[in-house]
Design a protein around this motif. Structure first.
Motif, PDB file in Angstrom:
ATOM      1  N   GLU A 150     -56.779 -24.275 -34.001  1.00 23.54           N
ATOM      2  CA  GLU A 150     -57.900 -23.397 -34.355  1.00 23.54           C
ATOM      3  C   GLU A 150     -59.075 -23.620 -33.405  1.00 23.54           C
ATOM      4  OE1 GLU A 150     -59.766 -21.798 -38.468  1.00 23.54           O
ATOM      5  OE2 GLU A 150     -59.860 -23.970 -38.209  1.00 23.54           O
ATOM      6  N   ARG A 151     -59.338 -24.855 -33.066  1.00 23.13           N
ATOM      7  CA  ARG A 151     -60.410 -25.154 -32.108  1.00 23.13           C
ATOM      8  C   ARG A 151     -60.124 -24.496 -30.756  1.00 23.13           C
ATOM      9  NH1 ARG A 151     -63.604 -29.890 -32.569  1.00 23.13           N
ATOM     10  NH2 ARG A 151     -63.131 -30.378 -30.397  1.00 23.13           N
ATOM     11  N   ASP A 152     -58.885 -24.628 -30.288  1.00 22.02           N
ATOM     12  CA  ASP A 152     -58.523 -24.032 -28.998  1.00 22.02           C
ATOM     13  C   ASP A 152     -58.678 -22.511 -29.027  1.00 22.02           C
ATOM     14  OD1 ASP A 152     -57.947 -26.511 -27.973  1.00 22.02           O
ATOM     15  OD2 ASP A 152     -55.780 -26.364 -28.288  1.00 22.02           O
ATOM     16  N   LEU A 153     -58.289 -21.900 -30.135  1.00 24.56           N
ATOM     17  CA  LEU A 153     -58.395 -20.441 -30.244  1.00 24.56           C
ATOM     18  C   LEU A 153     -59.851 -19.992 -30.221  1.00 24.56           C
ATOM     19  CD1 LEU A 153     -57.159 -17.646 -30.723  1.00 24.56           C
ATOM     20  CD2 LEU A 153     -57.198 -18.134 -33.180  1.00 24.56           C
ATOM     21  N   ILE A 154     -60.707 -20.679 -30.952  1.00 33.15           N
ATOM     22  CA  ILE A 154     -62.123 -20.294 -30.991  1.00 33.15           C
ATOM     23  C   ILE A 154     -62.753 -20.451 -29.612  1.00 33.15           C
ATOM     24  CG2 ILE A 154     -64.376 -20.928 -31.939  1.00 33.15           C
ATOM     25  CD1 ILE A 154     -62.931 -21.622 -34.560  1.00 33.15           C
ATOM     26  N   ARG A 155     -62.454 -21.548 -28.935  1.00 33.48           N
ATOM     27  CA  ARG A 155     -62.970 -21.733 -27.570  1.00 33.48           C
ATOM     28  C   ARG A 155     -62.547 -20.570 -26.672  1.00 33.48           C
ATOM     29  NH1 ARG A 155     -60.598 -27.001 -27.874  1.00 33.48           N
ATOM     30  NH2 ARG A 155     -62.119 -28.639 -28.334  1.00 33.48           N
ATOM     31  N   ALA A 156     -61.260 -20.241 -26.727  1.00 31.84           N
ATOM     32  CA  ALA A 156     -60.729 -19.192 -25.854  1.00 31.84           C
ATOM     33  C   ALA A 156     -61.374 -17.842 -26.144  1.00 31.84           C
ATOM     34  CB  ALA A 156     -59.210 -19.102 -26.020  1.00 31.84           C
ATOM     35  N   LEU A 157     -61.591 -17.530 -27.420  1.00 32.90           N
ATOM     36  CA  LEU A 157     -62.180 -16.237 -27.767  1.00 32.90           C
ATOM     37  C   LEU A 157     -63.643 -16.151 -27.333  1.00 32.90           C
ATOM     38  CD1 LEU A 157     -60.630 -15.606 -31.305  1.00 32.90           C
ATOM     39  CD2 LEU A 157     -60.038 -14.501 -29.148  1.00 32.90           C
ATOM     40  N   TYR A 158     -64.388 -17.218 -27.500  1.00 32.68           N
ATOM     41  CA  TYR A 158     -65.785 -17.200 -27.054  1.00 32.68           C
ATOM     42  C   TYR A 158     -65.866 -17.053 -25.540  1.00 32.68           C
ATOM     43  CZ  TYR A 158     -68.534 -17.969 -31.262  1.00 32.68           C
ATOM     44  OH  TYR A 158     -69.185 -17.795 -32.463  1.00 32.68           O
ATOM     45  N   GLU A 170     -70.456 -27.743 -28.153  1.00 27.08           N
ATOM     46  CA  GLU A 170     -69.628 -27.269 -27.038  1.00 27.08           C
ATOM     47  C   GLU A 170     -69.864 -25.786 -26.761  1.00 27.08           C
ATOM     48  OE1 GLU A 170     -64.868 -26.887 -25.933  1.00 27.08           O
ATOM     49  OE2 GLU A 170     -65.524 -28.266 -27.510  1.00 27.08           O
ATOM     50  N   LEU A 171     -69.977 -24.982 -27.815  1.00 22.11           N
ATOM     51  CA  LEU A 171     -70.221 -23.554 -27.625  1.00 22.11           C
ATOM     52  C   LEU A 171     -71.645 -23.289 -27.135  1.00 22.11           C
ATOM     53  CD1 LEU A 171     -68.316 -22.027 -30.674  1.00 22.11           C
ATOM     54  CD2 LEU A 171     -67.575 -22.197 -28.293  1.00 22.11           C
ATOM     55  N   ASP A 172     -72.581 -24.152 -27.503  1.00 29.83           N
ATOM     56  CA  ASP A 172     -73.941 -24.017 -26.963  1.00 29.83           C
ATOM     57  C   ASP A 172     -73.940 -24.253 -25.452  1.00 29.83           C
ATOM     58  OD1 ASP A 172     -75.030 -23.397 -29.392  1.00 29.83           O
ATOM     59  OD2 ASP A 172     -75.750 -25.425 -29.831  1.00 29.83           O
ATOM     60  N   ARG A 173     -73.134 -25.205 -24.999  1.00 31.93           N
ATOM     61  CA  ARG A 173     -73.031 -25.435 -23.549  1.00 31.93           C
ATOM     62  C   ARG A 173     -72.386 -24.242 -22.853  1.00 31.93           C
ATOM     63  NH1 ARG A 173     -71.688 -30.667 -25.453  1.00 31.93           N
ATOM     64  NH2 ARG A 173     -69.450 -30.270 -25.209  1.00 31.93           N
ATOM     65  N   LEU A 174     -71.405 -23.649 -23.512  1.00 32.90           N
ATOM     66  CA  LEU A 174     -70.790 -22.440 -22.952  1.00 32.90           C
ATOM     67  C   LEU A 174     -71.812 -21.313 -22.868  1.00 32.90           C
ATOM     68  CD1 LEU A 174     -68.320 -20.744 -22.073  1.00 32.90           C
ATOM     69  CD2 LEU A 174     -67.883 -20.307 -24.505  1.00 32.90           C
ATOM     70  N   ARG A 185     -63.474 -15.607 -23.613  1.00 38.65           N
ATOM     71  CA  ARG A 185     -62.985 -14.272 -23.249  1.00 38.65           C
ATOM     72  C   ARG A 185     -64.043 -13.205 -23.503  1.00 38.65           C
ATOM     73  NH1 ARG A 185     -58.331 -12.037 -26.897  1.00 38.65           N
ATOM     74  NH2 ARG A 185     -57.294 -13.933 -26.150  1.00 38.65           N
ATOM     75  N   HIS A 186     -64.708 -13.298 -24.639  1.00 41.26           N
ATOM     76  CA  HIS A 186     -65.711 -12.287 -24.997  1.00 41.26           C
ATOM     77  C   HIS A 186     -67.105 -12.646 -24.485  1.00 41.26           C
ATOM     78  CE1 HIS A 186     -62.792 -10.155 -27.352  1.00 41.26           C
ATOM     79  NE2 HIS A 186     -62.602 -11.150 -28.189  1.00 41.26           N
ATOM     80  N   ARG A 187     -67.185 -13.687 -23.679  1.00 45.44           N
ATOM     81  CA  ARG A 187     -68.459 -14.117 -23.089  1.00 45.44           C
ATOM     82  C   ARG A 187     -69.543 -14.265 -24.159  1.00 45.44           C
ATOM     83  NH1 ARG A 187     -68.551 -14.748 -17.932  1.00 45.44           N
ATOM     84  NH2 ARG A 187     -70.820 -14.544 -17.749  1.00 45.44           N
ATOM     85  N   TRP A 188     -69.156 -14.989 -25.189  1.00 49.26           N
ATOM     86  CA  TRP A 188     -70.055 -15.418 -26.262  1.00 49.26           C
ATOM     87  C   TRP A 188     -70.571 -14.255 -27.115  1.00 49.26           C
ATOM     88  CZ3 TRP A 188     -73.936 -17.078 -29.417  1.00 49.26           C
ATOM     89  CH2 TRP A 188     -73.888 -18.411 -29.827  1.00 49.26           C
ATOM     90  N   ARG A 189     -69.856 -13.153 -27.148  1.00 51.02           N
ATOM     91  CA  ARG A 189     -70.252 -12.070 -28.054  1.00 51.02           C
ATOM     92  C   ARG A 189     -69.655 -12.369 -29.417  1.00 51.02           C
ATOM     93  NH1 ARG A 189     -69.855  -6.137 -25.675  1.00 51.02           N
ATOM     94  NH2 ARG A 189     -71.023  -5.837 -27.614  1.00 51.02           N
ATOM     95  N   GLU A 190     -70.459 -12.928 -30.283  1.00 47.90           N
ATOM     96  CA  GLU A 190     -69.962 -13.416 -31.568  1.00 47.90           C
ATOM     97  C   GLU A 190     -69.373 -12.305 -32.424  1.00 47.90           C
ATOM     98  OE1 GLU A 190     -71.972 -17.378 -33.131  1.00 47.90           O
ATOM     99  OE2 GLU A 190     -73.403 -15.716 -33.053  1.00 47.90           O
ATOM    100  N   ALA A 191     -69.926 -11.114 -32.320  1.00 50.94           N
ATOM    101  CA  ALA A 191     -69.406 -10.011 -33.128  1.00 50.94           C
ATOM    102  C   ALA A 191     -67.947  -9.726 -32.778  1.00 50.94           C
ATOM    103  CB  ALA A 191     -70.257  -8.764 -32.916  1.00 50.94           C
ATOM    104  N   LEU A 192     -67.615  -9.789 -31.496  1.00 53.79           N
ATOM    105  CA  LEU A 192     -66.233  -9.542 -31.080  1.00 53.79           C
ATOM    106  C   LEU A 192     -65.316 -10.694 -31.488  1.00 53.79           C
ATOM    107  CD1 LEU A 192     -66.740  -7.999 -27.516  1.00 53.79           C
ATOM    108  CD2 LEU A 192     -66.361  -6.829 -29.696  1.00 53.79           C
ATOM    109  N   VAL A 193     -65.828 -11.915 -31.424  1.00 50.63           N
ATOM    110  CA  VAL A 193     -65.027 -13.069 -31.852  1.00 50.63           C
ATOM    111  C   VAL A 193     -64.726 -12.969 -33.346  1.00 50.63           C
ATOM    112  CG1 VAL A 193     -64.958 -15.580 -32.065  1.00 50.63           C
ATOM    113  CG2 VAL A 193     -65.971 -14.529 -30.035  1.00 50.63           C
ATOM    114  N   ALA A 194     -65.746 -12.643 -34.133  1.00 46.69           N
ATOM    115  CA  ALA A 194     -65.555 -12.511 -35.580  1.00 46.69           C
ATOM    116  C   ALA A 194     -64.570 -11.391 -35.899  1.00 46.69           C
ATOM    117  CB  ALA A 194     -66.900 -12.250 -36.256  1.00 46.69           C
TER     118      ALA A 194
END
Length: 241
Positions: A113-121, A154-158, A123-132
């Motif tokens: 699950e951690r790997d998937l969330i990292r990859a989605l953020y 980690e996501l804040d650094r991204l 891929r979508h360049r931190w667009r949370e609406a698209l990740v959700a």
């Protein structure tokens, strides 16, 4: 040997004896049983034995069976909570996590699950609406999962890295294209006001120089290396008159 040959010569059967010893098996006379002779004991023939039966597999325990089913489901739909709960009959997230824990798969699910969330953020360049939307989770629930999995820092650094990349786009074409066509993304990154202000300030300086000319929009287009349609959109966005 000479004595034997001499004896065969005397009996006039030497050639006959030699011809018998030089024959092949096919030419030899077939052996036949002697009448009246006693036969030996009957021969007991062994029955042909088939292949030994395959050993029966040990019966799986309930825990092993559950582990196998959850692994198969996890491989099929991935560590997506909404999809997993739906496939398991609409159970709650708490019940879902309890099942993975009981099957000894809690750590594997968490890592995936951690790997998937990292990859989605990413891929979508931190667009949370698209990740959700991709995870079929409400925004508040997505943020709770991120906190639960220890991904916030980690996501804040991204986010900081993506912001640096966006700020590093070149003037004028790349910067103007950002403001014209990626406004929603810039808004989510907290950069829209900053970058739009930069474009507005630099464009208005040029506009004051060309506004009095016969074709000011075309002059602005050339100066900013834009297409005609982009120049029109920029003029409307900044309300250039």
């Amino acid at each position: 040997m000479e004595a034997l040959v001499g004896e065969l010569e005397a009996l006039k059967i030497r050639r006959r004896a030699f011809s018998l010893t030089r024959r092949t098996d096919a030419q030899m006379p077939m052996a036949a049983p002697v009448r009246g002779a006693k036969s030996g004991p009957p021969v007991r023939r062994r029955k042909a034995e088939g292949a030994p039966p395959a050993p029966s597999l040990p019966k799986r325990s309930e825990r092993d069976q559950q582990e196998l089913e959850l692994k198969s489901l996890l491989a099929e739909v991935g560590p997506r909570r909404s999809a997993l709960t739906s496939r398991l009959g609409g159970i709650s997230e708490a019940a879902l996590l309890a099942r993975f824990r009981a099957a000894g798969l809690e750590r594997e699910f968490a890592l995936r699950e951690r790997d998937l969330i990292r990859a989605l953020y990413s891929r979508h360049r931190w667009r949370e609406a698209l990740v959700a939307e991709d995870l079929a989770l409400p925004m508040a629930r997505l943020r709770a999962v991120i906190s639960e999995r220890g991904l916030s820092a980690e996501l804040d650094r991204l986010l900081d890295r993506i912001r640096r990349e966006e700020r590093g786009q070149k003037w004028p074409r790349q910067r103007i294209a950002q403001v014209l066509y990626r406004r929603d993304q810039l808004r989510e990154l907290g950069l829209l006001e900053e970058l739009e202000g930069e474009v507005a300030a630099r464009t208005r300086v040029l506009w004051t120089k060309v506004r009095a000319r016969p074709q000011p929009l075309d002059e602005l287009r050339k100066a900013l290396q834009l297409t005609t349609s982009d120049a029109v959109k920029l003029r409307e966005l900044l309300d250039l008159r």
